[in-house]
Design a protein around this motif. Structure first.
Motif, PDB file in Angstrom:
ATOM      1  N   ARG A 133      35.577  59.137  17.055  1.00 34.65           N
ATOM      2  CA  ARG A 133      36.467  58.984  15.921  1.00 34.65           C
ATOM      3  C   ARG A 133      36.917  60.302  15.292  1.00 34.65           C
ATOM      4  NH1 ARG A 133      34.554  55.815  11.193  1.00 34.65           N
ATOM      5  NH2 ARG A 133      32.512  56.429  11.970  1.00 34.65           N
ATOM      6  N   TYR A 134      36.074  61.309  15.410  1.00 29.07           N
ATOM      7  CA  TYR A 134      36.385  62.559  14.704  1.00 29.07           C
ATOM      8  C   TYR A 134      37.079  63.589  15.554  1.00 29.07           C
ATOM      9  CZ  TYR A 134      33.909  60.304  11.033  1.00 29.07           C
ATOM     10  OH  TYR A 134      33.562  59.401  10.078  1.00 29.07           O
TER      11      TYR A 134
ATOM     12  N   THR B 113      19.973  64.291  12.917  1.00 30.37           N
ATOM     13  CA  THR B 113      19.182  64.962  13.944  1.00 30.37           C
ATOM     14  C   THR B 113      20.066  65.593  15.006  1.00 30.37           C
ATOM     15  OG1 THR B 113      17.543  64.604  15.689  1.00 30.37           O
ATOM     16  CG2 THR B 113      18.981  62.764  15.195  1.00 30.37           C
TER      17      THR B 113
ATOM     18  N   GLU C 247      31.637  57.628   4.554  1.00 25.51           N
ATOM     19  CA  GLU C 247      31.992  56.296   5.022  1.00 25.51           C
ATOM     20  C   GLU C 247      30.760  55.384   5.077  1.00 25.51           C
ATOM     21  OE1 GLU C 247      33.992  55.343   9.084  1.00 25.51           O
ATOM     22  OE2 GLU C 247      35.045  57.022   8.136  1.00 25.51           O
TER      23      GLU C 247
ATOM     24  N   ALA D  47      23.936  73.455  15.603  1.00 23.39           N
ATOM     25  CA  ALA D  47      24.336  72.593  14.487  1.00 23.39           C
ATOM     26  C   ALA D  47      24.279  73.386  13.185  1.00 23.39           C
ATOM     27  CB  ALA D  47      23.425  71.370  14.418  1.00 23.39           C
TER      28      ALA D  47
ATOM     29  N   THR E 191      24.587  72.031  -0.014  1.00 23.41           N
ATOM     30  CA  THR E 191      25.821  72.571  -0.557  1.00 23.41           C
ATOM     31  C   THR E 191      27.003  71.635  -0.287  1.00 23.41           C
ATOM     32  OG1 THR E 191      24.932  74.735   0.020  1.00 23.41           O
ATOM     33  CG2 THR E 191      27.234  74.668  -0.672  1.00 23.41           C
ATOM     34  N   ILE E 192      27.070  71.153   0.968  1.00 22.70           N
ATOM     35  CA  ILE E 192      28.178  70.251   1.332  1.00 22.70           C
ATOM     36  C   ILE E 192      28.138  68.987   0.482  1.00 22.70           C
ATOM     37  CG2 ILE E 192      29.068  68.757   3.171  1.00 22.70           C
ATOM     38  CD1 ILE E 192      28.354  70.904   5.172  1.00 22.70           C
TER      39      ILE E 192
ATOM     40  N   VAL F 274      22.792  74.221   3.960  1.00 28.71           N
ATOM     41  CA  VAL F 274      24.171  73.835   4.303  1.00 28.71           C
ATOM     42  C   VAL F 274      24.457  72.416   3.811  1.00 28.71           C
ATOM     43  CG1 VAL F 274      25.712  73.264   6.219  1.00 28.71           C
ATOM     44  CG2 VAL F 274      24.364  75.375   6.287  1.00 28.71           C
TER      45      VAL F 274
ATOM     46  N   HIS G 208      17.406  69.238  22.320  1.00 27.40           N
ATOM     47  CA  HIS G 208      17.284  69.183  20.860  1.00 27.40           C
ATOM     48  C   HIS G 208      17.081  70.593  20.298  1.00 27.40           C
ATOM     49  CE1 HIS G 208      14.838  68.752  17.149  1.00 27.40           C
ATOM     50  NE2 HIS G 208      15.734  67.822  16.879  1.00 27.40           N
TER      51      HIS G 208
ATOM     52  N   LEU H 133      27.269  75.598  13.011  1.00 30.72           N
ATOM     53  CA  LEU H 133      28.468  74.811  12.679  1.00 30.72           C
ATOM     54  C   LEU H 133      28.491  74.467  11.191  1.00 30.72           C
ATOM     55  CD1 LEU H 133      28.772  72.437  15.761  1.00 30.72           C
ATOM     56  CD2 LEU H 133      30.332  74.287  15.110  1.00 30.72           C
ATOM     57  N   GLY H 134      27.314  74.125  10.663  1.00 36.58           N
ATOM     58  CA  GLY H 134      27.224  73.829   9.233  1.00 36.58           C
ATOM     59  C   GLY H 134      27.609  75.043   8.402  1.00 36.58           C
TER      60      GLY H 134
ATOM     61  N   GLU I 173      24.428  62.473  14.134  1.00 34.03           N
ATOM     62  CA  GLU I 173      24.130  63.670  14.889  1.00 34.03           C
ATOM     63  C   GLU I 173      24.474  64.897  14.068  1.00 34.03           C
ATOM     64  OE1 GLU I 173      25.910  64.533  18.823  1.00 34.03           O
ATOM     65  OE2 GLU I 173      25.212  62.517  19.333  1.00 34.03           O
ATOM     66  N   LYS I 174      23.642  65.922  14.209  1.00 34.16           N
ATOM     67  CA  LYS I 174      23.980  67.194  13.566  1.00 34.16           C
ATOM     68  C   LYS I 174      25.106  67.856  14.338  1.00 34.16           C
ATOM     69  CE  LYS I 174      19.546  68.516  11.535  1.00 34.16           C
ATOM     70  NZ  LYS I 174      18.431  69.473  11.613  1.00 34.16           N
ATOM     71  N   PRO I 175      25.987  68.654  13.748  1.00 30.27           N
ATOM     72  CA  PRO I 175      26.012  68.928  12.314  1.00 30.27           C
ATOM     73  C   PRO I 175      26.538  67.729  11.514  1.00 30.27           C
ATOM     74  CG  PRO I 175      27.877  69.963  13.394  1.00 30.27           C
ATOM     75  CD  PRO I 175      27.047  69.351  14.475  1.00 30.27           C
TER      76      PRO I 175
ATOM     77  N   GLU J 253      32.721  63.391   6.237  1.00 29.79           N
ATOM     78  CA  GLU J 253      33.542  62.163   6.172  1.00 29.79           C
ATOM     79  C   GLU J 253      32.749  60.982   6.681  1.00 29.79           C
ATOM     80  OE1 GLU J 253      34.571  64.451   8.748  1.00 29.79           O
ATOM     81  OE2 GLU J 253      35.220  65.870   7.213  1.00 29.79           O
ATOM     82  N   LYS J 254      32.005  61.234   7.750  1.00 31.38           N
ATOM     83  CA  LYS J 254      31.244  60.148   8.363  1.00 31.38           C
ATOM     84  C   LYS J 254      30.158  59.659   7.410  1.00 31.38           C
ATOM     85  CE  LYS J 254      29.638  58.519  12.713  1.00 31.38           C
ATOM     86  NZ  LYS J 254      29.907  58.571  14.139  1.00 31.38           N
TER      87      LYS J 254
ATOM     88  N   ASN K   4      29.129  69.993  -3.168  1.00 35.10           N
ATOM     89  CA  ASN K   4      30.544  70.365  -3.230  1.00 35.10           C
ATOM     90  C   ASN K   4      31.451  69.196  -2.869  1.00 35.10           C
ATOM     91  OD1 ASN K   4      29.607  72.849  -3.824  1.00 35.10           O
ATOM     92  ND2 ASN K   4      30.472  73.905  -2.019  1.00 35.10           N
ATOM     93  N   GLY K   5      30.961  68.346  -1.975  1.00 35.87           N
ATOM     94  CA  GLY K   5      31.778  67.220  -1.514  1.00 35.87           C
ATOM     95  C   GLY K   5      31.704  66.029  -2.450  1.00 35.87           C
TER      96      GLY K   5
ATOM     97  N   MET L 270      34.779  76.446   3.491  1.00 39.32           N
ATOM     98  CA  MET L 270      35.043  75.731   2.243  1.00 39.32           C
ATOM     99  C   MET L 270      35.501  76.667   1.123  1.00 39.32           C
ATOM    100  SD  MET L 270      32.043  72.881   2.379  1.00 39.32           S
ATOM    101  CE  MET L 270      32.059  72.243   0.729  1.00 39.32           C
TER     102      MET L 270
ATOM    103  N   LEU M 218      30.586  75.616   5.719  1.00 42.53           N
ATOM    104  CA  LEU M 218      30.376  76.142   4.361  1.00 42.53           C
ATOM    105  C   LEU M 218      31.265  77.342   4.093  1.00 42.53           C
ATOM    106  CD1 LEU M 218      26.665  76.246   3.219  1.00 42.53           C
ATOM    107  CD2 LEU M 218      28.550  74.767   2.497  1.00 42.53           C
TER     108      LEU M 218
END
Lengths: 141, 442
Positions: free
Chosen positions: B304-305, A94, A126, B235, A21-22, A18, B228, B238-239, A116-118, A122-123, A25-26, B246, B243
């Motif tokens: 922030r997000y 992580t 930055e 996580a 790819t990001i 993942v 964890h 979500l990833g 932090e995952k995911p 953007e973060k 692609n990003g 996208m 994808l």
């Protein structure tokens, strides 16, 4: 800003897939290399020490891995030749929310930050913008 | 010739005269004079004897009195001695005195038989016995204290001895020295007691403490490791959703993917809340100095997000300048929860959504106020929002734990809280968190 090469070290191959790819692609990295263990990642870095073009600018490092965890990797990383240890920067990625991990990671100069995952693209963008731009300015002055 | 005055004559003499000369004797003047002199002598003798008798009587009374008194005193002294004996025998302390010039043991109370296993006689016979029984590795304690005794200071020490029965005992000794006019140590008096039971209890307590600390830190590690492990696959999902989105053009599929993401994020938040709750309820407070601007900046950075955050103006005001000590991790959770609520429940219909954070430092506490012009809380819910799993609205998908955790943390930190709110106008949460500076120093 686009980096040439980013190493992904995470025992979850899904996350490596993942994130790789990001990143590609990003438009953050031209090339990514994935390793499922800290030891494989270290071996790769040792191998490319003499090939400046092959040395990655960035490592995305997971913490919770078997045999050698992320902090074990960081301890070994310190002892790599300067060509790598002074050049390659690290961002920890992580799913741990233990504040001690963040605290501990601050002790390593190569570590830019802990995310932090995911992974949020953007973060990361930055962070890298700040870190690499600042790095270049410092070199220039 | 005259009548012999028998009536005035000494009675014994008169009797004798009557016996020899008859009742009305006629005697010559010479004999009469002789009789007068003899009578006077008899009287004299009588008086002397009477006096002697009297004297004898007196002295014997006195003697008896003295003897009686002596007997009483002896009994008293025996009683006292017996009392003292009983005391020495029954209390747990051994009393001892040593003459320091020669090192002679002046006294050693009988309790030494229990405390050391050796009799007072054995101590008297071997003047080094008291030191011989001290464990080799504890002798330095005795040596260290000796200069203090020489200087005339009271000392107290605890050391181990080898009891005659082979067991090791903890003894506590208090000694008072006596110096002579030249400042020379001449005598010591002391009390020794067996404190093995107390020492054992102390050791057990210490062990228990260590175990608890270990349990606590293991629990802390467990909570984080478990969370964890739970969060890692979320996580990844979500990833993958990111994808999948996208490369997706189909709005129907994008909508499904978005729902999937919301759902997984909700589970993720819930896990985080559970971790915060578990930590707060089980772990001790950790004190450190808290820099609020830094802590608030960190919180804002983490939020922030959130999609609503872009339009909201967040301002921070600080006043007062006292070092504030409390549990940073806990206060950071409080701040995160309150700010994320204020962001989540901002009012999309107002032109200038804001969140004002006001931190006011006092000597003994910090007053924290978080004010927004968000959607507000209906009055009927106001006293319920701090309850576990309470949700005041259907429009958002929280865990129902956020404010409950805030309340639990503030309670743990012995602070107080309050909330004012009006539906459609906004909410103000205020907290008073004690400065643990003094407690931390203890």
């Amino acid at each position: 800003m686009k980096l040439k090469k980013i190493l992904l070290i995470d025992n979850s191959d899904i996350d490596n897939f993942v994130n790789g790819t990001i990143l590609r692609n990003g438009e953050i990295a031209e090339e990514t290399h994935s390793f499922q263990s800290a030891i494989e990642g270290l071996k790769y870095l040792q191998k490319v020490v003499d090939q400046p073009k092959e040395i990655p600018e960035l490592v995305l490092l997971d913490l919770g891995m078997q045999i050698m965890d992320g902090f074990g990797f960081l301890d070994e990383f310190l002892h790599l030749p300067k060509a790598v240890s002074m050049h390659t920067r690290i961002v920890i990625v992580t799913s741990s929310i233990d504040p001690r991990d963040r605290m501990r990671s601050r002790a390593y100069a190569a570590v830019i930050d802990l995310l932090e995952k995911p992974l949020k693209i953007e973060k990361l963008r930055e962070l890298l913008h700040g870190a690499f731009l600042l790095g270049r300015n410092q070199k220039a002055s | 010739m005259t009548q012999l005055p028998l009536s005035t004559m000494n009675k014994v003499l008169a009797k004798q005269v009557k016996k020899i000369f008859g009742v009305n004797p006629v005697l010559s003047d010479d004999v009469e004079r002789l009789l007068e002199v003899v009578s006077a002598t008899y009287d004299h003798l009588d008086r002397d004897r009477e006096m002697l008798n009297h004297a004898m009587q007196l002295s014997s009374d006195e003697m008896i009195g003295l003897y009686q008194k002596l007997k009483e005193e002896m009994a008293e002294s025996q009683r006292r001695s017996a009392d003292l004996d009983t005391l020495f025998r029954n209390i747990n302390e051994v009393f001892f005195s040593v003459e320091m010039q020669t090192g002679t043991l002046l006294q050693m109370s009988v309790r030494c038989e229990q405390v050391y296993g050796y009799s007072a006689e054995e101590f008297h016979e071997n003047s080094n016995l008291w030191l011989d029984v001290v464990l080799e590795e504890d002798r330095y304690i005795i040596d260290e204290n000796y200069p203090l005794l020489l200087a005339g200071r009271d000392i107290q020490h605890t050391n181990r001895i080898l009891h005659k029965d082979g067991s090791i005992r903890w003894l506590e000794t208090k000694i008072t020295p006596t110096l002579d006019d030249q400042g020379k140590l001449v005598r010591i008096d002391g009390i020794t007691s067996d404190v093995t039971a107390r020492k054992d209890a102390e050791e057990k307590l210490e062990q228990r403490n260590q175990e608890l600390l270990k349990t606590n830190s293991e629990l802390d590690r467990f909570v984080y490791s478990a969370s964890h492990e739970l969060r890692a696959p979320l996580a990844s999902v979500l990833g993958l959703v990111t994808l999948a989105s996208m490369g997706e053009d189909d709005p129907e599929k994008l909508k499904l993917l978005k729902m999937m993401q919301t759902s997984v994020e909700r589970l993720d938040l819930f896990i985080k809340d559970i971790v915060h709750y578990a930590r707060n309820s089980r772990l001790e407070i950790e004190y450190e100095r808290i820099d609020f601007p830094d802590l608030i900046a960190e919180s804002i950075d983490q939020l922030r997000y959130m999609p609503e955050v872009a339009n909201i103006q967040i301002t921070t005001a600080m006043d007062g300048e006292y070092d504030f000590y409390s549990d940073r991790k806990r206060i950071s959770v409080v701040m995160n929860n309150l700010l994320s609520n204020a962001i989540k429940y901002s009012n999309p219909r107002v032109a200038n959504p804001f969140i004002h954070i006001h931190v006011s430092h006092r000597t003994d506490a910090v007053a924290l106020e978080i004010k927004d012009n968000g959607v507000g809380i209906r009055e009927e819910y106001l006293d319920k929002i701090f309850n576990m799993f309470f949700r005041a609205t259907m429009m958002q998908s929280g865990s129902g734990l956020g404010l409950y955790i805030v309340k639990e943390i503030i309670e743990k930190l012995e602070g107080s809280w309050g909330v004012c709110s009006k539906e459609g106008e906004g909410s103000t949460f205020h907290f008073l968190i004690p400065n643990l500076n003094l407690k931390a120093a203890v």
